[in-house]
Design a protein around this motif. Structure first.
Motif, PDB file in Angstrom:
ATOM      1  N   GLN A 177       0.823  -1.208   0.000  1.00 41.48           N
ATOM      2  CA  GLN A 177       0.000   0.000   0.000  1.00 41.48           C
ATOM      3  C   GLN A 177       0.853   1.252   0.000  1.00 41.48           C
ATOM      4  N   THR A 187      -5.782   7.071  -8.139  1.00 41.82           N
ATOM      5  CA  THR A 187      -5.703   5.671  -7.722  1.00 41.82           C
ATOM      6  C   THR A 187      -4.592   5.320  -6.743  1.00 41.82           C
ATOM      7  N   ASN A 188      -4.945   5.378  -5.501  1.00 38.72           N
ATOM      8  CA  ASN A 188      -4.067   4.927  -4.417  1.00 38.72           C
ATOM      9  C   ASN A 188      -2.760   5.707  -4.297  1.00 38.72           C
ATOM     10  N   CYS A 236     -15.966 -14.538  -1.528  1.00 40.70           N
ATOM     11  CA  CYS A 236     -15.189 -13.476  -0.879  1.00 40.70           C
ATOM     12  C   CYS A 236     -16.040 -12.927   0.261  1.00 40.70           C
ATOM     13  N   TYR A 280     -17.912 -10.053   2.169  1.00 40.42           N
ATOM     14  CA  TYR A 280     -18.541  -8.830   1.666  1.00 40.42           C
ATOM     15  C   TYR A 280     -19.210  -8.136   2.839  1.00 40.42           C
ATOM     16  N   LEU A 283      -9.968   6.327   0.907  1.00 39.77           N
ATOM     17  CA  LEU A 283     -11.318   5.996   0.440  1.00 39.77           C
ATOM     18  C   LEU A 283     -12.143   7.271   0.314  1.00 39.77           C
ATOM     19  N   PHE A 319     -12.768   5.155  -3.628  1.00 43.35           N
ATOM     20  CA  PHE A 319     -12.544   3.707  -3.661  1.00 43.35           C
ATOM     21  C   PHE A 319     -11.102   3.442  -3.262  1.00 43.35           C
ATOM     22  N   PHE A 320     -10.808   2.187  -3.004  1.00 45.96           N
ATOM     23  CA  PHE A 320      -9.404   1.768  -2.941  1.00 45.96           C
ATOM     24  C   PHE A 320      -9.306   0.332  -3.414  1.00 45.96           C
ATOM     25  N   ASN A 321      -8.148  -0.042  -3.885  1.00 45.22           N
ATOM     26  CA  ASN A 321      -7.937  -1.392  -4.385  1.00 45.22           C
ATOM     27  C   ASN A 321      -6.743  -2.046  -3.703  1.00 45.22           C
ATOM     28  N   GLU A 322      -6.865  -3.310  -3.433  1.00 43.57           N
ATOM     29  CA  GLU A 322      -5.748  -4.148  -2.995  1.00 43.57           C
ATOM     30  C   GLU A 322      -5.030  -3.646  -1.754  1.00 43.57           C
ATOM     31  N   ASN A 376     -10.800  -4.674  -1.506  1.00 44.85           N
ATOM     32  CA  ASN A 376     -11.180  -3.564  -2.384  1.00 44.85           C
ATOM     33  C   ASN A 376     -12.395  -2.906  -1.749  1.00 44.85           C
ATOM     34  N   ASN A 427     -15.482   0.505  -2.296  1.00 39.77           N
ATOM     35  CA  ASN A 427     -15.963   1.722  -2.950  1.00 39.77           C
ATOM     36  C   ASN A 427     -17.095   2.332  -2.141  1.00 39.77           C
TER      37      ASN A 427
END
Lengths: 264, 373
Positions: free
Chosen positions: A156, A175-176, B17, B19, B71, B76-79, B97, B99
């Protein structure tokens, strides 16, 4: 002295005789203020910056010894104030930057005329007769986690921010890319943040101070915020409806209103 | 075709997964069966609680200081790595992940989080990290050994340099003494002994010169030259040959000299080169065949060669001839340090020239050649 403006990626906007300086806390960078600072541009010269090691700061200026105490960070804030010729300005500090502001205000009298401390804690670790919210063991675990869980974090906090010098403006895809820090610097900043103890410094604050306390803040609880407000001579506290540790992001309007009432 | 009813519920509840949806205040609104099963917490104990309450302490701090701001800022954020704690108190490593759901005015309504178990991935990451740390440690250890080795070898070479230098003075005394004795002694046997002493002194002096040059070269000084374009070269070469003749009674050394003009070189060094080549020829050449020395200027080059008869040098040996401390077959009493040819080749190089060897059953010839300008 290195160029302070570049070193700390200082951005100055707005108009007005007085300045309002926004200092971000552990974990992010000056983007923390993107929903708050613009609201003051009409009446204030707004100053946002990145602590060395964060965001678009000059990473080569990172010195382990200097930044192993909050005074090192306070020195930078004072240098920014001196460089911009600030007088009687408002310092708004989030999280650990609250205490950095307390130290800077004492170090450079006249530069900062008012302090706004958002989610402050004078000490995170519990002590005899003091509740900080964390046991020494828990903070050790955090630091250990940072040591041992480097990869999980670096996924991260990516090794380096790509092209951070020209940070994309609002609206562009990010994006991040916020909140990414060199893992070693993040570890060091976590250590200085969560092991700091500034309780004795609070009594020496000689300017009007407002504490903005969130509801349900697991990093800095209400009890911790009350201690700060109570220990600062004439310190006031407002409990926000906002929850969490970052009301400047989750409830900017509430934060703006509280600051505005305090400075006008 | 949209899915609804029991199928839809199954899709969400039993998705492969975890949720979970959060109220804007961070409290859990819905959690699917998969995440309940993974975490071991009953639904009624999760719903209504803060999501961060189910994270490890470091995970909580990280969520509040890094993940939540991200966020909020990008929606959103990923990984992201998120570590929960199971009902049994075990860490549950996950990758998430997320959103946000906002209304038309941009007001936050809901946060959705999808979580994938990442126990193996975390282990893999930790192994990578451990591997990297090992590699860094090994690299550091290697550097230390190299540094130590370098220091040791430097010390050794300094020792050689000092030793060589200090050996010269006592040798000079022996040489002077032998010369005085040579005048005084009468009978032939005694004269032979004195002559042998002088030969030995010369051989030793030449070895010391080579050792000193070698040590100097290794210490970074290299072979230093004092060029002289005007001084005559022939007398220097002739003197070297005389010394070798004197030191090797019974050996025939023939000398041809055809130098038309001045040779811009360090004459002492060229003399040393010749002395080393001759010493080599005396040691390895057939004793009853003459050694030939030839020097000339031709086609813009200065050439000097030394040839002797004897067995051809095998190819394997040829490759190593000019390496330091290489010693071919010779009687122990005649063994040198193996520096003679190495130093000679260094002198050749320093002059911008080259030293080569050609060896046949009829003749072994070492040739030095350097440009005149």
């Amino acid at each position: 002295m290195a160029n302070v403006i570049e070193r700390n990626n200082v951005q100055v906007r707005g108009a007005g005789d007085r300045a309002m300086v926004f200092a971000h806390g552990f974990g992010c960078d000056q983007n923390m203020w993107r929903f708050v600072a613009p609201a003051f541009e009409k009446d204030f010269m707004t100053v946002v910056f990145d602590h060395v090691g964060a965001g678009g700061s000059d990473l080569s200026a990172y010195e382990r010894a200097k930044y192993s105490t909050l005074s090192g960070y306070a020195d930078d804030v004072v240098e920014i104030g001196t460089e911009l010729g600030l007088k009687d300005s408002v310092f708004v500090g989030h999280s650990v930057s609250s205490m950095i502001g307390v130290l800077a205000a004492r170090q450079a009298p006249g530069t900062f005329g008012k302090l706004v401390l958002i989610g402050p804690s004078a000490r995170y670790i519990d002590d005899e007769g003091y509740v900080g919210g964390f046991s020494a063991k828990q903070i050790d675990e955090l630091l250990e986690f940072l040591e041992s869980n480097h990869m999980g974090w670096s996924a991260q906090m990516a090794p380096m921010i790509m092209g951070n010098s020209d940070r994309p403006d609002l609206g562009q895809e990010l994006t991040n890319s916020f909140c990414r820090t060199d893992p070693d610097i993040a570890k060091a900043f976590a250590r200085v943040t969560f092991t700091s103890d500034n309780r004795k410094d609070l009594a020496e604050v000689s300017v009007p101070t407002l504490v903005l306390q969130c509801s349900e803040d697991i990093i800095a609880s209400q009890e911790v915020g009350e201690f700060v407000a109570r220990s600062i001579p004439g310190g006031r506290m407002i409990v926000l409806n906002a929850t969490g540790h970052c009301p400047n992001l989750s409830a900017p309007d509430e934060v703006i209103a509280a600051i505005r009432a305090f400075v006008s | 075709m949209s899915v609804s009813g029991p199928d839809f519920e199954d899709m969400v509840n039993n998705a492969p997964c975890g949720y979970v949806t959060l109220h804007p205040n961070g409290r859990i609104e819905h959690v699917n069966a998969t995440l309940l099963a993974w975490s071991g917490h009953p639904a009624d104990q999760m719903v209504g609680k803060r999501f961060t309450d189910f994270l490890t302490m470091p995970g909580r701090i990280y969520y509040e200081t890094h993940i939540a701001p991200l966020l909020r800022m990008q929606g959103f954020f990923n990984e992201f790595a998120i570590d929960m704690v199971t009902a049994a108190g075990e860490p549950l490593h996950m990758i998430a992940n997320a959103n946000e759901r906002r209304d038309a005015d941009g007001k936050l309504l809901l946060i959705r989080l999808a979580l994938i178990k990442a126990t193996d991935r975390r282990r893999y990451e930790q192994e990578l990290l451990a591997g990297r740390e090992l590699a860094i440690a090994a690299e550091r250890a290697t550097q230390e050994v190299l540094l130590l080795e370098h220091e040791t070898s430097e010390l050794r070479e300094q020792f050689i340099a000092v030793l060589g230098h200090d050996l010269r003075n006592p040798l000079a005394s022996i040489s002077a003494g032998a010369r005085l004795l040579g005048r005084a002694v009468q009978n032939e046997k005694e004269q032979q002994i004195v002559a042998m002493m002088q030969t030995t002194v010369m051989r030793m002096a030449s070895m010391i010169d080579n050792v000193l040059d070698f040590a100097r070269g290794r210490l970074g000084g290299g072979i230093t030259l004092e060029y002289d374009a005007n001084g005559p070269l022939e007398p220097v070469l002739a003197q070297v040959i005389d010394e070798l003749r004197l030191a090797s009674p019974g050996r025939v050394i023939e000398f041809e000299f055809a130098v038309d003009g001045p040779v811009n070189c360090d004459r002492i060094r060229i003399g040393q080169l010749l002395s080393n080549l001759l010493g080599n020829a005396v040691t390895h050449g057939t004793a009853h065949k003459p050694i030939a020395v030839h020097a000339e200027t031709r086609n813009g080059l200065f050439e000097l060669w030394v040839a002797n008869a004897g067995e051809a040098i095998p190819q394997t040996v040829m490759d190593k001839l000019f390496e330091p401390f290489f010693r071919g077959k010779a009687r122990a009493s005649k063994q040198g340090l193996g520096l003679g040819l190495y130093i000679a080749s260094q002198i050749a190089k320093a002059h911008g020239g080259a030293l080569t060897v050609a060896s046949t059953p009829a003749e072994t010839r070492f040739s030095f050649s350097m440009p005149l300008a």
